[in-house]
Write an enzyme that holds these catalytic residues in place. Structure first.
Site, PDB file in Angstrom:
ATOM      1  N   GLU A 239       0.802  -1.232   0.000  1.00 22.65           N
ATOM      2  CA  GLU A 239       0.000   0.000   0.000  1.00 22.65           C
ATOM      3  C   GLU A 239       0.830   1.276   0.000  1.00 22.65           C
ATOM      4  OE1 GLU A 239      -3.812  -0.364   2.012  1.00 22.65           O
ATOM      5  OE2 GLU A 239      -3.794   1.784   2.369  1.00 22.65           O
ATOM      6  N   HIS A 266     -18.856  -5.118   9.266  1.00 24.21           N
ATOM      7  CA  HIS A 266     -17.914  -4.358   8.438  1.00 24.21           C
ATOM      8  C   HIS A 266     -18.498  -4.052   7.050  1.00 24.21           C
ATOM      9  CE1 HIS A 266     -14.114  -2.907   6.918  1.00 24.21           C
ATOM     10  NE2 HIS A 266     -14.162  -3.792   5.926  1.00 24.21           N
TER      11      HIS A 266
HETATM   12  N1  GLY Z   1      -8.852  -4.714   2.610  1.00 25.69           N
HETATM   13  C1  GLY Z   1      -8.031  -3.772   1.971  1.00 25.69           C
HETATM   14  C2  GLY Z   1      -6.679  -4.290   1.611  1.00 25.69           C
HETATM   15  O1  GLY Z   1      -6.413  -5.465   1.732  1.00 25.69           O
HETATM   16  O2  GLY Z   1      -5.857  -3.520   1.224  1.00 25.69           O
END
Ligand code: GLY
Length: 365
Positions: A239, A266
């Protein structure tokens, strides 16, 4: 006939996602991973364990030198460092070493927690994800995000740790409560909105079949969702950028989840958050009023909430600003620039977020 998706990192295959309709092929995974002669601890919760633990133990015991089971109380409130510590102690007592394995048999809580223990016990041991909820099958079991909540902060402590395999038995969806089942559609529909417009159209055409749990339709839906997630996590495993689009609907969704003290699931909070984010996108002229309405209708057809009772706006914004989805003090808000195309936008203002939130507040409250 099962399906296999290979997840790669820098072109190198890292693990397989197997989508089957029973546990009959799990032994193939155990053989592939050369589990013979190693200890295995199957982590689950009391709800899932009573249905499936016996079946999985039966398969694993033919390969492993020792099969231990560790059962948590179900629920988000047990996704914490106390449970992690209890599992460390159990593994130490059972003399688990670096070559042994953990199996996460359960939903997102079990998967995230087991993954975190796998990431940290002896600086890392192998683990397999066996997700048992729709939400964990299509989202949390893939991509290596692991962790636990800390005090009031969701997923505040964690690590990236890729599983050695993900084994999805779609038949376990039969024992899922309707509410848990529909909650998974919060993440499933998300893939259509952020990266796969044809999938969104397919979902709309197949609502009835999916609600009836038609096995072929479900298998296709799960495979397509996993593939959408695979593409994003392969491009950005930790990320640094594009992976943030998976957080569409999550910025306000997480804040709502927290303010509702986890009484809403969620996927339900993500659904409400997606409508709010879609509204902001529509107000900016990035999607049409009709597209916004269609998003809402689709979510409602999958029995998901799209409205929420009024909550304290100041607290909501404070929580949002403390969320992990911040970058140098700016919220990385995810908007839609057309259906099937998400963008990361750091310019969404507090007023826009408030307008998005007010749009999803039930009138007359
Ligand atoms: N649930 C978001 C991700 O895995 O980045």
């Amino acid at each position: 006939m099962g399906k296999t998706i290979v997840v790669k990192e820098h072109e190198t295959p890292i693990y397989e996602i197997r989508i089957e309709n029973s546990y009959a092929h799990f032994d193939e995974v155990l053989r592939q991973l050369k589990i013979a002669g190693h200890r295995v601890c199957i982590v689950s919760d009391t709800t899932i364990s009573k249905y499936y633990m016996k079946d999985v133990v039966e398969i694993v015991k033919d390969y492993a030198s020792l099969v231990e089971t560790f059962t948590l109380q179900p629920g988000e409130e047990h996704k914490n460092l106390d449970s992690v510590q209890a599992l460390y102690e159990y593994l130490i007592q059972s003399k688990f070493d670096r070559n042994d394995f953990l199996i996460a048999l359960g939903g997102g809580v079990v998967g995230d927690l087991t993954g975190y223990v796998a990431a940290t016990y002896l600086r890392g041991i192998s683990f397999i994800q066996m997700p048992t909820t729709l939400l964990s099958m299509v989202d949390s079991s893939i991509g290596g995000k692991t962790g636990v909540d800390f005090a009031a902060y969701k997923n505040m402590v964690g690590a990236f740790k890729q599983p050695k395999a993900v084994y999805i038995n779609t038949s376990v969806l039969e024992t899922l409560t309707p509410r848990q089942f529909y909650s998974g559609f919060g993440e499933v529909t998300k893939y259509g909105y952020i990266s796969d417009a044809p999938f969104d159209a397919w979902l709309q055409e197949n609502v009835e079949k999916l609600i009836q749990k038609d096995s072929e339709a479900l298998a296709h839906m799960i495979e397509r969702s996993c593939n959408n997630k695979r593409v994003v996590v392969e491009e950005d495993p930790t990320e640094k950028g594009i992976r943030a689009i998976l957080n569409f609907g999550h910025t306000l969704g997480h804040a709502i989840e927290k303010m509702m003290d986890f009484q809403l699931l969620h996927g339900e909070c993500v659904a409400i958050g997606m409508v709010a984010a879609a509204y902001i996108s529509q107000q900016r002229g990035m999607i049409t009023e009709e597209q916004l309405q269609t998003i809402q209708n689709t979510l409602e057809q999958f029995q998901l909430p799209t409205k929420i009772k009024n909550l304290d706006e100041k607290t909501l914004i404070d929580i949002t600003k403390n969320d992990k989805k911040m970058d140098a003090g700016k919220i990385k808000f995810i908007l839609l620039d057309g259906i099937g195309h998400a963008v990361i936008d750091p310019t969404v203002t507090t007023d826009e977020m408030l307008a998005g939130f007010r749009y999803v507040v039930e009138k007359g409250e």
